[in-house]
Scaffold this active site. Structure first.
Site, PDB file in Angstrom:
ATOM      1  N   LYS A 115       0.833  -1.217   0.000  1.00  0.00           N
ATOM      2  CA  LYS A 115       0.000   0.000   0.000  1.00  0.00           C
ATOM      3  C   LYS A 115       0.861   1.257   0.000  1.00  0.00           C
ATOM      4  CE  LYS A 115      -1.759   1.645   4.008  1.00  0.00           C
ATOM      5  NZ  LYS A 115      -1.565   3.080   4.332  1.00  0.00           N
ATOM      6  N   ASN A 116       1.821   1.323   0.919  1.00  0.00           N
ATOM      7  CA  ASN A 116       2.556   2.573   1.099  1.00  0.00           C
ATOM      8  C   ASN A 116       3.609   2.820   0.018  1.00  0.00           C
ATOM      9  OD1 ASN A 116       0.951   3.184   3.217  1.00  0.00           O
ATOM     10  ND2 ASN A 116       2.444   2.678   4.819  1.00  0.00           N
TER      11      ASN A 116
ATOM     12  N   ARG B  34      -4.758  10.823   4.394  1.00  0.00           N
ATOM     13  CA  ARG B  34      -3.686  11.806   4.492  1.00  0.00           C
ATOM     14  C   ARG B  34      -2.676  11.693   3.359  1.00  0.00           C
ATOM     15  NH1 ARG B  34      -3.417  14.048   9.257  1.00  0.00           N
ATOM     16  NH2 ARG B  34      -1.269  14.634   8.907  1.00  0.00           N
TER      17      ARG B  34
ATOM     18  N   CYS C  46      -5.695  13.389  13.059  1.00  0.00           N
ATOM     19  CA  CYS C  46      -5.494  11.977  12.740  1.00  0.00           C
ATOM     20  C   CYS C  46      -5.545  11.176  14.035  1.00  0.00           C
ATOM     21  CB  CYS C  46      -4.139  11.801  12.070  1.00  0.00           C
ATOM     22  SG  CYS C  46      -3.693  10.093  11.784  1.00  0.00           S
TER      23      CYS C  46
ATOM     24  N   ARG D  70       0.688  14.421  13.242  1.00  0.00           N
ATOM     25  CA  ARG D  70       1.088  14.260  11.853  1.00  0.00           C
ATOM     26  C   ARG D  70       1.015  15.548  11.020  1.00  0.00           C
ATOM     27  NH1 ARG D  70      -1.479   8.858   9.525  1.00  0.00           N
ATOM     28  NH2 ARG D  70       0.427   8.767   8.313  1.00  0.00           N
ATOM     29  N   PRO D  71       1.766  16.573  11.409  1.00  0.00           N
ATOM     30  CA  PRO D  71       1.802  17.779  10.574  1.00  0.00           C
ATOM     31  C   PRO D  71       2.547  17.520   9.262  1.00  0.00           C
ATOM     32  CG  PRO D  71       3.357  17.973  12.392  1.00  0.00           C
ATOM     33  CD  PRO D  71       2.652  16.651  12.571  1.00  0.00           C
ATOM     34  N   VAL D  72       2.436  18.458   8.326  1.00  0.00           N
ATOM     35  CA  VAL D  72       3.161  18.316   7.056  1.00  0.00           C
ATOM     36  C   VAL D  72       4.136  19.481   6.859  1.00  0.00           C
ATOM     37  CG1 VAL D  72       1.490  16.843   5.849  1.00  0.00           C
ATOM     38  CG2 VAL D  72       1.192  19.318   5.800  1.00  0.00           C
ATOM     39  N   ASP D  73       4.587  20.052   7.982  1.00  0.00           N
ATOM     40  CA  ASP D  73       5.475  21.219   7.919  1.00  0.00           C
ATOM     41  C   ASP D  73       6.775  20.934   7.164  1.00  0.00           C
ATOM     42  OD1 ASP D  73       5.719  19.576  10.386  1.00  0.00           O
ATOM     43  OD2 ASP D  73       7.503  20.792  10.710  1.00  0.00           O
ATOM     44  N   GLN D  74       7.267  19.700   7.250  1.00  0.00           N
ATOM     45  CA  GLN D  74       8.543  19.395   6.584  1.00  0.00           C
ATOM     46  C   GLN D  74       8.394  19.367   5.065  1.00  0.00           C
ATOM     47  OE1 GLN D  74      11.473  19.180   8.401  1.00  0.00           O
ATOM     48  NE2 GLN D  74      10.059  19.830  10.006  1.00  0.00           N
TER      49      GLN D  74
ATOM     50  N   ASP E 194       4.344   0.600  12.072  1.00  0.00           N
ATOM     51  CA  ASP E 194       3.183  -0.065  11.468  1.00  0.00           C
ATOM     52  C   ASP E 194       3.061  -1.534  11.876  1.00  0.00           C
ATOM     53  OD1 ASP E 194       2.449   2.265  10.235  1.00  0.00           O
ATOM     54  OD2 ASP E 194       3.211   1.726   8.252  1.00  0.00           O
TER      55      ASP E 194
ATOM     56  N   ILE F  24       7.393   6.934  17.132  1.00  0.00           N
ATOM     57  CA  ILE F  24       7.058   7.685  15.903  1.00  0.00           C
ATOM     58  C   ILE F  24       5.782   8.506  16.071  1.00  0.00           C
ATOM     59  CG2 ILE F  24       6.606   7.508  13.418  1.00  0.00           C
ATOM     60  CD1 ILE F  24       9.379   6.532  14.073  1.00  0.00           C
TER      61      ILE F  24
ATOM     62  N   ARG G 236      -8.964  -0.230   4.381  1.00  0.00           N
ATOM     63  CA  ARG G 236      -8.095   0.779   3.788  1.00  0.00           C
ATOM     64  C   ARG G 236      -6.766   0.182   3.365  1.00  0.00           C
ATOM     65  NH1 ARG G 236      -7.257   6.104   7.040  1.00  0.00           N
ATOM     66  NH2 ARG G 236      -5.868   6.215   5.258  1.00  0.00           N
TER      67      ARG G 236
HETATM   68  N1  EPU Z   1       6.257  14.669  10.994  1.00  0.00           N
HETATM   69  C1  EPU Z   1       6.274  16.015  11.264  1.00  0.00           C
HETATM   70  N2  EPU Z   1       6.244  16.889  10.221  1.00  0.00           N
HETATM   71  C2  EPU Z   1       6.172  16.494   8.924  1.00  0.00           C
HETATM   72  C3  EPU Z   1       6.148  15.108   8.645  1.00  0.00           C
HETATM   73  C4  EPU Z   1       6.191  14.220   9.708  1.00  0.00           C
HETATM   74  O1  EPU Z   1       6.328  16.417  12.432  1.00  0.00           O
HETATM   75  O2  EPU Z   1       6.125  17.345   8.043  1.00  0.00           O
HETATM   76  C5  EPU Z   1       6.322  13.695  12.099  1.00  0.00           C
HETATM   77  C6  EPU Z   1       5.032  12.879  12.233  1.00  0.00           C
HETATM   78  O3  EPU Z   1       4.070  13.552  12.998  1.00  0.00           O
HETATM   79  C7  EPU Z   1       5.560  11.620  12.895  1.00  0.00           C
HETATM   80  C8  EPU Z   1       6.955  11.445  12.277  1.00  0.00           C
HETATM   81  O4  EPU Z   1       7.305  12.728  11.781  1.00  0.00           O
HETATM   82  O5  EPU Z   1       5.680  11.807  14.264  1.00  0.00           O
HETATM   83  C9  EPU Z   1       7.041  10.442  11.155  1.00  0.00           C
HETATM   84  O6  EPU Z   1       5.962  10.610  10.262  1.00  0.00           O
HETATM   85  P1  EPU Z   1       6.079  10.288   8.701  1.00  0.00           P
HETATM   86  O7  EPU Z   1       6.004  11.559   7.943  1.00  0.00           O
HETATM   87  O8  EPU Z   1       7.229   9.394   8.436  1.00  0.00           O
HETATM   88  O9  EPU Z   1       4.719   9.475   8.465  1.00  0.00           O
HETATM   89  P2  EPU Z   1       3.875   9.520   7.138  1.00  0.00           P
HETATM   90  O10 EPU Z   1       4.781   9.703   6.000  1.00  0.00           O
HETATM   91  O11 EPU Z   1       2.714  10.431   7.308  1.00  0.00           O
HETATM   92  C10 EPU Z   1       4.061   6.982   6.542  1.00  0.00           C
HETATM   93  C11 EPU Z   1       3.111   5.842   6.340  1.00  0.00           C
HETATM   94  C12 EPU Z   1       2.508   5.450   7.674  1.00  0.00           C
HETATM   95  C13 EPU Z   1       3.657   5.036   8.609  1.00  0.00           C
HETATM   96  C14 EPU Z   1       4.656   6.195   8.722  1.00  0.00           C
HETATM   97  C15 EPU Z   1       5.880   5.853   9.556  1.00  0.00           C
HETATM   98  C16 EPU Z   1       2.325   6.217   4.094  1.00  0.00           C
HETATM   99  C17 EPU Z   1       1.201   6.569   3.178  1.00  0.00           C
HETATM  100  N3  EPU Z   1       2.065   6.242   5.401  1.00  0.00           N
HETATM  101  O12 EPU Z   1       3.292   8.047   7.089  1.00  0.00           O
HETATM  102  O13 EPU Z   1       1.686   4.317   7.424  1.00  0.00           O
HETATM  103  O14 EPU Z   1       3.152   4.719   9.871  1.00  0.00           O
HETATM  104  O15 EPU Z   1       5.110   6.588   7.425  1.00  0.00           O
HETATM  105  O16 EPU Z   1       6.560   4.777   9.023  1.00  0.00           O
HETATM  106  O17 EPU Z   1       3.403   5.882   3.641  1.00  0.00           O
HETATM  107  C18 EPU Z   1      -0.116   2.844   7.795  1.00  0.00           C
HETATM  108  O18 EPU Z   1       0.138   2.305   6.708  1.00  0.00           O
HETATM  109  O19 EPU Z   1      -0.920   2.347   8.631  1.00  0.00           O
HETATM  110  C19 EPU Z   1       0.526   4.107   8.143  1.00  0.00           C
HETATM  111  C20 EPU Z   1       0.060   4.922   9.085  1.00  0.00           C
END
Ligand code: EPU
Length: 417
Positions: free
Chosen positions: A22-23, A92, A116, A121-125, A304, A326, A396
């Site tokens: 999926k991911n 997301r 969430c 899970r912000p997207v600031d980065q 996960d 995480i 999902r």
């Molecule tokens: N984070 C920030 N700012 C950002 C991005 C991330 O603070 O801009 C923080 C998050 O809040 C978290 C950490 O960084 O605490 C890591 O988050 P990451 O961005 O790696 O997570 P993601 O990319 O949103 C993906 C998977 C998730 C999986 C995580 C961690 C996808 C579509 N989703 O999420 O998968 O848990 O990486 O490995 O690839 C799932 O499949 O059930 C699932 C939740």
């Protein structure tokens, strides 16, 4: 809303095929926005998140044709650069259209995902990285509105390891002017799969799978064909189910080389595991032993897999500390597992799990995708009937989970409520 009814207490035995990841599938589908030719993707799992992504892409104007596990995406006809709230709020990962839209069309309007269940899970980065590449980004009416005539290559250092953040920036950089270096990049296999898909479309990327990814921007990418890698989390979930029920299973169409941390922990728990190039055999002859885990970015133990492994610890001999580093709210399954008789104490980001001899069936509620999987595993172990509500979370991310489990001898059925 559908429910799952499970009559637990029997070991899983037999062979089961693992679906595409999926991911990896979701970002690769979004990457198709980078080209104006058709891209043929195979080994795409049939899941709700995949159909949501297909809907996002068609809303933008792309032609999406699905045929079983194959999807052809033609982003030639894309006319819109807006991913609306209604779609993004349900998934997301829709934020993964941001990088591709901005770099190909010079503009993107993507709804901020909002809250969430498992953490903030912000997207600031994602935003910070794109700004460093020259994008003008404003947050307006709940949307990320990004503009750039052409992005320029930059050296990006993310504050933390972020999987979709790395993916968004890597996709944006493929069409940027010059070289982009992503430091502190996520090393997850799904990032590598996306990089390989982009390379198949003509991108110039090196270092995927290491903390330093280097992308040389090119003028344009082209269509092609790509096969998505096997889902290491689905595979790990089936292995946990087999271990917790003291079963004997063979997974096929799987890539064991992506799963070292999970396989190591299951071995520590007492499982006998053998692997080949694309198969894994697991045999659990006795009660599992409790094993401590600490989630962290790849190659460490995946967040996960935490919920599913917690279920194994719930019925293990001894006690184990599980630490989630995480996401700040990813223990919601623990309270539901307690309804089945588990002994879990949560303090902050750690859970102390004391193994019990038996779980007993009850009605429980799924709260997120991996939590649902942990409850399914628990239902398979518990004596009597377990009813799992809100199964849409499971749909999902798991392709036909109950059908696959039935192949392994589980008594599990779906009832439409
Ligand atoms: N984070 C920030 N700012 C950002 C991005 C991330 O603070 O801009 C923080 C998050 O809040 C978290 C950490 O960084 O605490 C890591 O988050 P990451 O961005 O790696 O997570 P993601 O990319 O949103 C993906 C998977 C998730 C999986 C995580 C961690 C996808 C579509 N989703 O999420 O998968 O848990 O990486 O490995 O690839 C799932 O499949 O059930 C699932 C939740």
């Amino acid at each position: 809303m559908d429910k799952l009814l499970i009559q637990g207490g029997r070991p899983l035995v037999g062979e089961v095929p693992i679906s595409g990841a999926k991911n990896a599938a979701l970002p690769i589908m979004c990457a198709c926005l980078l080209v104006s030719d058709a891209v043929e993707l195979s080994n795409i799992p049939m899941l709700r998140d995949v159909s949501t992504t297909a809907k996002v892409l068609s809303t933008l104007g792309a032609r999406v044709q699905a045929n079983g596990n194959e999807i052809t995406i033609d982003a030639g006809p894309v006319t819109s650069v807006e991913a609306p709230y209604d779609l993004v709020k349900t998934m997301r990962a829709s934020v993964l259209v941001l990088g591709p839209l901005l770099t190909r069309f010079g503009e993107a309007r993507v709804s901020l995902p909002g809250g969430c269940a498992i953490g903030q899970r912000p997207v600031d980065q994602h935003i910070r990285g794109l700004r460093a590449m020259g994008a003008d980004i404003r947050i307006e009416q709940g949307y990320i509105h990004a503009k750039a005539t052409r992005l320029t290559g930059a050296r990006l250092i993310t504050d933390m390891v972020t999987v979709t953040g790395t993916e968004n920036l890597m996709m944006a950089a493929t069409l940027a002017d010059g070289e982009t270096v992503i430091e502190n990049a996520a090393r997850e296999p799904e990032v590598v799969d996306l990089a390989n898909a982009l390379i198949a479309m003509g991108a110039s990327i090196s270092g995927a799978g290491t903390p330093r990814i280097v992308i040389q921007g090119v003028e344009r990418l082209h269509g092609g064909a790509y096969r998505v890698q096997p889902d290491r989390i689905e595979a790990g979930s089936f292995l946990c189910a087999a271990a917790a029920t003291r079963g004997q299973v063979r997974l096929v169409d799987v890539d064991p080389s992506l799963m070292d941390a999970t396989l190591d922990k299951l071995r520590e728990a007492g499982a006998r595991i053998e692997v080949g190039k694309d198969w894994i055999d697991l045999r659990m002859m006795a009660r599992p032993l409790a094993v401590g885990v600490r989630t962290a970015p790849y190659p460490a133990f995946a967040t996960d897999m935490q919920a599913q492994f917690m279920t194994v610890n719930c019925v293990a001999e001894g006690a184990a500390v599980m630490t989630e580093t995480i996401f700040e709210n990813r223990f919601m399954h623990a309270l539901e597992l307690e309804r089945l008789g588990a002994d879990i104490t949560i303090e902050g980001n750690t859970a102390l799990v004391k193994g019990v001899e038996k779980l007993s069936g009850a009605t429980v509620m799924a709260t997120d995708l991996r939590a649902s999987a942990s409850l399914v595993v628990a239902g398979l172990v518990a004596e009597g009937q377990t009813t799992i509500e809100r199964v849409y979370h499971l749909d999902r991310g798991y392709e036909q989970m109950e059908v696959k489990l039935r192949r392994l001898g589980a008594q599990i059925e779906r009832v439409a409520a």
